[in-house]
Design an enzyme around this catalytic site. Sequence first.
Site, PDB file in Angstrom:
ATOM      1  N   HIS A  82       0.833  -1.218   0.000  1.00  0.00           N
ATOM      2  CA  HIS A  82       0.000   0.000   0.000  1.00  0.00           C
ATOM      3  C   HIS A  82       0.864   1.263   0.000  1.00  0.00           C
ATOM      4  O   HIS A  82       0.481   2.294   0.566  1.00  0.00           O
ATOM      5  CB  HIS A  82      -0.950   0.018   1.197  1.00  0.00           C
ATOM      6  CG  HIS A  82      -1.936  -1.116   1.205  1.00  0.00           C
ATOM      7  ND1 HIS A  82      -3.109  -1.085   0.481  1.00  0.00           N
ATOM      8  CD2 HIS A  82      -1.915  -2.315   1.833  1.00  0.00           C
ATOM      9  CE1 HIS A  82      -3.772  -2.219   0.674  1.00  0.00           C
ATOM     10  NE2 HIS A  82      -3.061  -2.985   1.476  1.00  0.00           N
ATOM     11  N   ASN A 155     -10.238  -3.244   1.892  1.00  0.00           N
ATOM     12  CA  ASN A 155      -9.870  -3.239   0.477  1.00  0.00           C
ATOM     13  C   ASN A 155     -11.115  -3.030  -0.381  1.00  0.00           C
ATOM     14  O   ASN A 155     -12.232  -2.991   0.123  1.00  0.00           O
ATOM     15  CB  ASN A 155      -9.208  -4.565   0.088  1.00  0.00           C
ATOM     16  CG  ASN A 155      -7.844  -4.753   0.724  1.00  0.00           C
ATOM     17  OD1 ASN A 155      -7.103  -3.801   0.931  1.00  0.00           O
ATOM     18  ND2 ASN A 155      -7.503  -5.989   1.048  1.00  0.00           N
ATOM     19  N   HIS A 346      -4.572   1.085  11.762  1.00  0.00           N
ATOM     20  CA  HIS A 346      -4.339  -0.127  12.538  1.00  0.00           C
ATOM     21  C   HIS A 346      -5.674  -0.819  12.737  1.00  0.00           C
ATOM     22  O   HIS A 346      -6.617  -0.236  13.283  1.00  0.00           O
ATOM     23  CB  HIS A 346      -3.726   0.233  13.896  1.00  0.00           C
ATOM     24  CG  HIS A 346      -3.184  -0.934  14.657  1.00  0.00           C
ATOM     25  ND1 HIS A 346      -3.739  -2.198  14.622  1.00  0.00           N
ATOM     26  CD2 HIS A 346      -2.111  -1.047  15.497  1.00  0.00           C
ATOM     27  CE1 HIS A 346      -3.053  -3.013  15.387  1.00  0.00           C
ATOM     28  NE2 HIS A 346      -2.065  -2.349  15.934  1.00  0.00           N
ATOM     29  N   TYR A 369       0.391  -4.478  12.410  1.00  0.00           N
ATOM     30  CA  TYR A 369       0.262  -3.046  12.119  1.00  0.00           C
ATOM     31  C   TYR A 369       1.105  -2.194  13.058  1.00  0.00           C
ATOM     32  O   TYR A 369       1.781  -1.263  12.623  1.00  0.00           O
ATOM     33  CB  TYR A 369      -1.214  -2.629  12.164  1.00  0.00           C
ATOM     34  CG  TYR A 369      -1.941  -2.887  10.870  1.00  0.00           C
ATOM     35  CD1 TYR A 369      -2.326  -1.847  10.038  1.00  0.00           C
ATOM     36  CD2 TYR A 369      -2.227  -4.181  10.461  1.00  0.00           C
ATOM     37  CE1 TYR A 369      -2.985  -2.079   8.840  1.00  0.00           C
ATOM     38  CE2 TYR A 369      -2.877  -4.436   9.269  1.00  0.00           C
ATOM     39  CZ  TYR A 369      -3.258  -3.382   8.459  1.00  0.00           C
ATOM     40  OH  TYR A 369      -3.895  -3.617   7.264  1.00  0.00           O
TER      41      TYR A 369
END
Length: 729
Positions: A82, A155, A346, A369
């Site tokens: 990402h 997503n 997160h 994360y």
Amino acid sequence: MAKNKKDAANAAENINDKVAKLAAHTTSDDGELLTTNHGLRINDDQNSLKAGDRGATLLEDFILREKITHFDHERIPERVVHARGSAAHGVFKVYESQSAITKAHFLLDPSVETPVFVRFSTVAGSRGSTDLARDVRGFAVKFYTQEGNFDLVGNNMPVFFIQDAIKFPDLVHAVKPEPDNEMPQAASAHDTFWDFISVMPESTHMIMWLMSDRAIPRSYRMMEGFGVHTFRLINEAGESTFVKFHWKPLLGVHSVAWDEAQNISGKDPDYHRRDLWEAIESGAFPEWELGVQLVPEADEFKFDFDLLDPTKIIPEELVPVQRIGKMTLNRNPENFFAETEQVAFHVGHVVPGIDFTNDPLLQGRLFSYTDTQLIRLGGPNFHEIPINRPVVPVHNNQRDGFMRQTINRGKVSYGPNGIANNQPAQAKAAEGGFTSYNERIDARKIRRRSKSFFEHFSQARLFFNSQSDPEKNHIIDAFSFELGKVRSVEIRQRMLGIIAQVDKNLAAGVAYNLGLHVPQEPEQPMNLSFPADADPADYQPVDEESSIMLSDALSMLNTVKDTIKSRKIAILAADGVNAVSLNTVKDALVSGGATVEVIAPRLGVVIAEQDEKIPVDHTFLTAASVFYDAVYVPGGTNSVATLEAEADAVHFLNEAFKHCKAIAADEDALQVLEATYFSKKLPDDFSDVSVLTEGIVISNDTAKLTKQFIAAIAQHRFWERELPRKVPA
């Protein structure tokens, strides 16, 4: 000459010496047993350690932690995945109180407007890659609620490649550029990715989505978002409801053609970034509705799939999506680095009323994360960066560290304490203190997956069968393109065996394009993701039929097609254009919310027949049809003659036709269209408005033409043109 020879000899010796020194650190994993970085041989690298085969992942799992930690720290300073993103500020409001299912405050009061920051992204490419890669798109939303930050990190596809987080480093290593030559960039069309996928049948459902038009969205504003995992909602009574989160774009779900995407990548790799930025700057604020699929705790096992399996959806026909609120993006960032780059999402940032399940992919993300942000943002104080700060005060005993900004007063940095009256104090549940859902756990520690996770093909089959014929053709083309880039025939053959488990016709179409035959049976063992001591037969995929045969929600054929808001329309013009028809059509399009730009042979202005000066936005040198959703050619004798002789204008129209877009022209401009490749499709008589089924509108009545053109643009594409294609644009 002697000196040159000596220098050359010394250089060769230095090179050889360097190679020798590097050799001690050069390894090959061929034929070796898998170990940790400390030499411990690993018995199971395919499953994280859980409390029972459907239980929570244990912090004790040092193999998972080492593997994920090393992976999280592989790239400095950009995100490992990402990396290429674009973001915007906005607001969210719930439609009505959701108190029956959750105590999360921002979902209770319709009068509360919750600030949000949303980051969209591609996954595989680096920061400098193109927006138009065939890829998953990240859709991460940070809610700045009155109870702290809630991050819905998802997503644009509702499922994922893998079922267990321990496999995430393997997935990303496979899809990233190959390590020996760092190629290809932002592309899955290469050997290592398909080698991995071909022996991981759990990825089959996700691959169907990735090979579909969902992987090449028209814009961030026209794609769905999904939380992927099954979460829990908790109400005041402590009752739990399973939930899947959805974002539904009010503009509908639309894509670009693959050929168009490749052209855009060369002409404007910032296409999606620019589109989002310009839409917000112009006041065309993107909007999504937040939807939820709710499953009562008692119904956890009622489906023919496992709710905790991240490679599965809950079909909307079984559990409808309830739209409970709306998000509007209304402000662009002031500084890309300070906000878009430094924002830290997160999946573990939740608020009271939202909790986790034992989805093994979700469990691993809860660790990953935080670990990632520690290295990417310089240390443990990344929460103090302005874009990451909550809107509520922060009180705890955490101190110091790199880049600390808070200046804490007093002597106390521990608890319990007597000096500061035992403050900061723990919050009771009634005071908004977060309490984890009281889920019963009674299981043995084990590295294993539940048998309910072994069904890999039914939902992939459901997805393919639910597509329209053009969408199915696109999936065949996508597989053919991707596997056509794979050099290993063995990998291609193995993938055909996997695809055949989804649909025989799909496999046959791809095999024909690859010059191969579909295997009678898939290669065995089909699944190589199993522990060292396991019997491969125990990990053989199960193939069952889905409880529903088709799902309308899975096809973009059924998306919203009733608006032209924020669509970009090109008007081709030159000196002598008919200003009346040009302005009439332009004004109607702008009134409908579209953006209209005039394209001409040169910049400045074009002088209309009526001597009106019409500003030019772009020339054919800087514009291209791939940047627009539709094109209109107004009349005017001299303008029409100029455009007919302008090769770039004819190419512009041919390319728009090739990519299935709406095209309109005054009847007076017919000779421009007759210069195109597709002119043979035009009718002979235009005495009245004429709309071809393939989205071409021609008329001498401007009012009727405008109405029909707007209706055609709202349809977005006319994919039926692809059957007799290929237009040499």
